[in-house]
Design a protein around this motif. Structure first.
Motif, mmCIF file in Angstrom:
data_model
loop_
_atom_site.group_PDB
_atom_site.id
_atom_site.type_symbol
_atom_site.label_atom_id
_atom_site.label_comp_id
_atom_site.label_asym_id
_atom_site.label_seq_id
_atom_site.Cartn_x
_atom_site.Cartn_y
_atom_site.Cartn_z
ATOM 1 N N TYR A 88 0.836 -1.204 0.000
ATOM 2 C CA TYR A 88 0.000 0.000 0.000
ATOM 3 C C TYR A 88 0.875 1.260 0.000
ATOM 4 C CZ TYR A 88 -4.280 -2.660 1.158
ATOM 5 O OH TYR A 88 -5.351 -3.503 1.144
ATOM 6 N N VAL A 106 1.180 4.281 -2.955
ATOM 7 C CA VAL A 106 0.911 5.700 -2.698
ATOM 8 C C VAL A 106 2.159 6.530 -2.987
ATOM 9 C CG1 VAL A 106 0.267 7.410 -0.954
ATOM 10 C CG2 VAL A 106 -0.868 5.186 -0.990
ATOM 11 N N PHE A 166 -3.681 9.622 -3.350
ATOM 12 C CA PHE A 166 -4.366 8.518 -2.684
ATOM 13 C C PHE A 166 -5.466 7.913 -3.552
ATOM 14 C CE2 PHE A 166 -2.130 10.032 0.979
ATOM 15 C CZ PHE A 166 -2.036 8.927 1.822
ATOM 16 N N SER A 167 -6.201 8.728 -4.297
ATOM 17 C CA SER A 167 -7.275 8.185 -5.130
ATOM 18 C C SER A 167 -6.719 7.296 -6.238
ATOM 19 C CB SER A 167 -8.106 9.316 -5.732
ATOM 20 O OG SER A 167 -8.782 10.034 -4.727
ATOM 21 N N ALA A 205 -5.424 4.070 -4.701
ATOM 22 C CA ALA A 205 -6.511 3.165 -4.329
ATOM 23 C C ALA A 205 -7.077 2.461 -5.558
ATOM 24 C CB ALA A 205 -7.607 3.950 -3.612
ATOM 25 N N GLU A 206 -7.231 3.214 -6.650
ATOM 26 C CA GLU A 206 -7.727 2.609 -7.887
ATOM 27 C C GLU A 206 -6.762 1.555 -8.407
ATOM 28 O OE1 GLU A 206 -9.102 4.018 -12.404
ATOM 29 O OE2 GLU A 206 -8.495 5.497 -10.885
ATOM 30 N N ILE A 223 -8.901 -1.009 -4.260
ATOM 31 C CA ILE A 223 -9.590 -0.831 -2.993
ATOM 32 C C ILE A 223 -10.136 0.593 -2.924
ATOM 33 C CG2 ILE A 223 -8.117 -2.506 -1.806
ATOM 34 C CD1 ILE A 223 -6.627 -0.171 -0.538
ATOM 35 N N GLN A 274 -10.590 4.400 -1.256
ATOM 36 C CA GLN A 274 -9.601 5.316 -0.701
ATOM 37 C C GLN A 274 -9.598 5.373 0.832
ATOM 38 O OE1 GLN A 274 -9.535 9.264 -2.381
ATOM 39 N NE2 GLN A 274 -8.461 10.110 -0.613
ATOM 40 N N LEU A 320 -7.475 2.747 2.494
ATOM 41 C CA LEU A 320 -6.070 2.958 2.155
ATOM 42 C C LEU A 320 -5.477 4.066 3.010
ATOM 43 C CD1 LEU A 320 -3.554 2.520 0.418
ATOM 44 C CD2 LEU A 320 -4.539 4.077 -1.292
ATOM 45 N N SER A 321 -6.210 5.161 3.155
ATOM 46 C CA SER A 321 -5.733 6.266 3.987
ATOM 47 C C SER A 321 -5.550 5.817 5.435
ATOM 48 C CB SER A 321 -6.717 7.440 3.926
ATOM 49 O OG SER A 321 -6.804 7.946 2.609
#
Length: 282
Positions: free
Chosen positions: A11, A15, A21-22, A25-26, A30, A32, A35-36
């Motif tokens: 992860y 990033v 982050f978007s 995540a894509e 998963i 966002q 993930l954050s």
């Protein structure tokens, strides 16, 4: 601090590569928010900020830069362990050798022929790769051994057997005035404004600054030299792939290039050991 998990390292690396982050995540498939949360949990566990977040976007901190380099090594090692375990379970006497396409053709043929003549020799699959890809392939388990060149490649983490040392040459378009010279220096090449030096990828995959074209593969390099758009500096064995539109001129004062057989330093493979013995006898 608890042991880091490969999932959270993956992860983090995603990033760090996207710096968004978007998009990360894509890419991971998963949402966002989780993930954050995973990145925030990782920062709390380590006890340092890995990213700087502001209105302009996301940037790595100094600590994040360190973890990015380390995490890539760890993830490569995990992938390599899985690939080598599967290969061992297949019970096949087989090795994968990575080499840059078009390089060291005669030397590779001598090595393969000599190895094939040995009793119980492993079958060698030759994997042709792009410039600078041999080291990543060794580290992540896609290759067992590789032909690499010192000082062009980093040998960190590998054991090596020297195979051949040779001079460097400049590959120029046949019609260029410098092509008529019997020898050149790097200063001679650098002073020619109409023929910028080709740029090869660095160890991190990035290209150094400069006016010359970014080279992705040998075919592209050969075409651009023939068109009079660039000049290349490489080992003398490159003469084996020259076109009639090319001329190779020796470089004086340039360090010699040594072609080596490289393999992971931790390897205990009998098949690799046999191939290394064959290489040493060459």
């Amino acid at each position: 601090m608890d042991t880091l998990e490969t999932r959270e390292l993956r992860y983090f690396v995603t990033v760090a590569e996207e710096l968004h982050f978007s998009r990360a995540a894509e890419r991971l498939g998963i949402a966002q928010p989780p993930l954050s949360r995973a990145i925030q949990q990782l920062e709390r566990r380590i006890g340092v900020a890995l990213f700087e977040r502001n209105r302009r976007g996301v940037a790595l901190t100094d600590a994040g830069q360190v973890l990015l380099a380390e995490a890539r090594v760890i993830l490569d090692a995990v992938a390599a362990a899985a690939r080598r375990t599967l290969r061992a379970a297949s019970c096949t006497n087989r090795l994968t050798l990575a080499t840059k396409a078009g390089a060291n053709h005669d030397l590779l043929r001598k090595l393969l022929d000599a190895h094939a003549a040995e009793p119980g020799a492993a079958e060698i699959e030759v994997l042709l790769c792009g410039m600078g890809e041999q080291a990543p392939m060794l580290r992540d388990g896609r290759a067992d051994v590789a032909l690499m060149q010192r000082p062009f490649h980093s040998m960190a983490g590998f054991d090596t057997e020297d195979l051949r040392t040779e001079e460097q040459v400049a590959i120029l378009p046949a019609g260029h005035p410098l092509a008529a010279r019997t020898s050149l220096t790097m200063a001679d090449i650098s002073d020619v404004a109409d023929l910028p030096l080709a740029r090869w990828p660095c160890l991190d995959g990035a290209y150094p600054p400069g006016p010359g074209p970014e080279i992705h593969d040998q075919s592209q390099l050969a075409q651009l030299i023939a068109l009079g758009r660039t000049v290349a500096v490489t080992s003398a064995s490159a003469r084996s792939w020259l076109w009639s539109a090319h001329v190779a001129v020796p470089l004086t004062g340039a360090p010699p290039v040594t072609t080596v057989l490289a393999w992971p330093a931790h390897s205990r493979s009998p098949a690799i050991a046999r191939l290394v013995r064959t290489a040493a006898q060459l």
